[in-house]
Design an enzyme around this catalytic site. Structure first.
Site, mmCIF file in Angstrom:
data_model
loop_
_atom_site.group_PDB
_atom_site.id
_atom_site.type_symbol
_atom_site.label_atom_id
_atom_site.label_comp_id
_atom_site.label_asym_id
_atom_site.label_seq_id
_atom_site.Cartn_x
_atom_site.Cartn_y
_atom_site.Cartn_z
ATOM 1 N N ARG A 36 -125.752 34.214 51.364
ATOM 2 C CA ARG A 36 -125.500 34.213 49.939
ATOM 3 C C ARG A 36 -126.591 34.994 49.210
ATOM 4 O O ARG A 36 -127.778 34.755 49.440
ATOM 5 C CB ARG A 36 -125.510 32.765 49.457
ATOM 6 C CG ARG A 36 -124.747 32.573 48.189
ATOM 7 C CD ARG A 36 -124.756 31.140 47.805
ATOM 8 N NE ARG A 36 -123.719 30.391 48.482
ATOM 9 C CZ ARG A 36 -123.440 29.127 48.211
ATOM 10 N NH1 ARG A 36 -124.132 28.475 47.321
ATOM 11 N NH2 ARG A 36 -122.482 28.511 48.842
ATOM 12 N N THR B 288 -126.628 36.878 42.771
ATOM 13 C CA THR B 288 -125.198 36.829 42.398
ATOM 14 C C THR B 288 -124.499 35.586 42.952
ATOM 15 O O THR B 288 -123.388 35.270 42.534
ATOM 16 C CB THR B 288 -124.451 38.057 42.955
ATOM 17 O OG1 THR B 288 -124.509 37.991 44.376
ATOM 18 C CG2 THR B 288 -125.057 39.367 42.480
ATOM 19 N N ASP C 26 -125.422 19.465 58.416
ATOM 20 C CA ASP C 26 -125.540 20.896 58.711
ATOM 21 C C ASP C 26 -125.425 21.113 60.227
ATOM 22 O O ASP C 26 -126.294 20.688 60.996
ATOM 23 C CB ASP C 26 -126.882 21.419 58.194
ATOM 24 C CG ASP C 26 -126.953 22.937 58.291
ATOM 25 O OD1 ASP C 26 -127.051 23.592 57.254
ATOM 26 O OD2 ASP C 26 -126.878 23.480 59.434
ATOM 27 N N ASP D 203 -128.380 23.114 61.898
ATOM 28 C CA ASP D 203 -129.626 22.339 61.964
ATOM 29 C C ASP D 203 -129.550 21.306 63.086
ATOM 30 O O ASP D 203 -130.506 21.105 63.831
ATOM 31 C CB ASP D 203 -129.886 21.613 60.643
ATOM 32 C CG ASP D 203 -130.387 22.559 59.562
ATOM 33 O OD1 ASP D 203 -130.589 23.757 59.871
ATOM 34 O OD2 ASP D 203 -130.560 22.111 58.416
HETATM 35 N N1 URA Z 1 -121.876 24.084 56.995
HETATM 36 C C1 URA Z 1 -122.309 22.989 57.661
HETATM 37 O O1 URA Z 1 -123.032 23.103 58.646
HETATM 38 N N2 URA Z 1 -121.925 21.779 57.223
HETATM 39 C C2 URA Z 1 -121.124 21.598 56.145
HETATM 40 O O2 URA Z 1 -120.800 20.450 55.812
HETATM 41 C C3 URA Z 1 -120.683 22.748 55.449
HETATM 42 C C4 URA Z 1 -121.077 23.982 55.896
#
Ligand code: URA
Length: 214
Positions: free
Chosen positions: A108, A112, A206, A209
Site C-alpha cells: 500500500r 495514496t 495476520d 506473522d
Molecule cells: N491478511 C491477513 O493475514 N489476515 C487478515 O485477516 C487479513 C489480511
C-alpha cells in the site's frame, strides 16, 4: 453473499473444520500453525487442480484390461503474492513437478493508500499458461486485484487464472468477482466480514506473522 458460479468452496468436512479450528486458535504455537496450515494448503491446491482442462486417455493396467481415464492438458505456472503467498509454494511444488513460480510484491502506498506494484518476476511465456495465483487470505482484495490486472496486461486470459486462498470474506469476493468474473476462485471457507483494520473476522490474525514468526 451473492452466489458466484466461479467461486468454489471446499466441502466443509469434519477434517477441514478441525484444521481450521487449530489455525484460528490464538493459542496455537508457530510450529503447529505451520504444520496445519500446510495441510490445509495442500487440500486447497489439490482442489485447484480440478479447474485445469483434461483430455481422455486410455491405459492398459497390469491385468491387461483397458482403463478409460483422463490426463491434464495445458501448461501451468504459479504466482505468489508476497509475502504470505510464498507459504503456498511448497504445496504446489509437491503436486506439480518442476512448476515455474513467479512472484509479485504489492504494498500500500502510504500517501495514496492505494496498492502499488513493487516487484514482479513472471515466467516469460506466462501468456500461454494457466496461472495458480497464491495468497492465503482474501481480505479487501486490493492486492489480488492489482496482481490479476498485471497478469492480464501480460496476456494471461482471465479464465485461465485459478486464485487459491485459505480464508476469504464477502467483501474481497465481491471486489474480485465483480472485476474479474471469469477467474476461478478456490477458497476453503468464506468468513463473516472485515473489521475496521481490514482483518478478516473471525479469521486467524495476520497469516504471514503467524507463519513466519515475525
Ligand atoms: N491478511 C491477513 O493475514 N489476515 C487478515 O485477516 C487479513 C489480511
Amino acid at each position: 453473499m451473492k452466489n458466484y458460479s466461479q467461486v468454489h468452496q471446499l466441502k466443509m468436512t469434519p477434517q477441514l473444520k478441525a484444521l481450521l479450528t487449530i489455525i484460528r486458535d490464538r493459542k496455537t504455537k508457530r510450529n503447529d500453525f505451520i504444520f496445519y496450515a500446510d495441510r490445509l494448503i495442500r487440500l486447497l491446491v489439490e482442489e485447484g487442480l480440478n479447474f485445469l482442462p483434461v483430455k481422455l486417455k486410455t491405459v492398459i493396467t497390469p491385468t491387461g484390461a483397458k482403463f478409460q481415464g483422463t490426463e491434464f492438458v495445458g501448461r501451468i505456472c504459479a504466482i505468489s503474492i508476497l509475502r504470505s503467498g510464498e507459504t503456498m509454494e511448497t504445496a504446489i511444488r509437491d503436486v506439480c513437478k518442476k512448476i515455474r513460480i513467479g512472484k509479485i510484491l504489492i504494498q500500500r502506498d502510504e500517501k495514496t493508500v492505494k496498492p502499488q506494484l513493487f516487484y514482479i518476476k513472471l515466467p516469460k511465456d506466462i501468456a500461454s499458461r494457466y496461472v495458480f495465483l497464491l495468497d492465503p487470505m482474501l481480505a479487501t482484495g486490493g492486492s489480488a486485484s492489482t496482481a490479476i490486472k498485471v497478469l492480464k496486461e501480460r496476456g494471461v486470459k482471465e479464465d485461465k487464472i485459478i486464485f487459491l486462498n485459505l480464508i476469504s470474506c464477502p467483501e474481497g469476493i465481491k471486489k474480485i468477482m465483480g472485476e474479474f468474473p471469469k477467474i476461478h476462485l478456490v477458497t476453503s471457507v468464506v468468513d463473516h466480514r472485515l473489521n475496521k483494520k481490514a482483518y478478516i473476522i473471525p479469521g486467524l490474525g495476520d497469516f504471514g506473522d503467524r507463519y513466519f514468526g515475525t
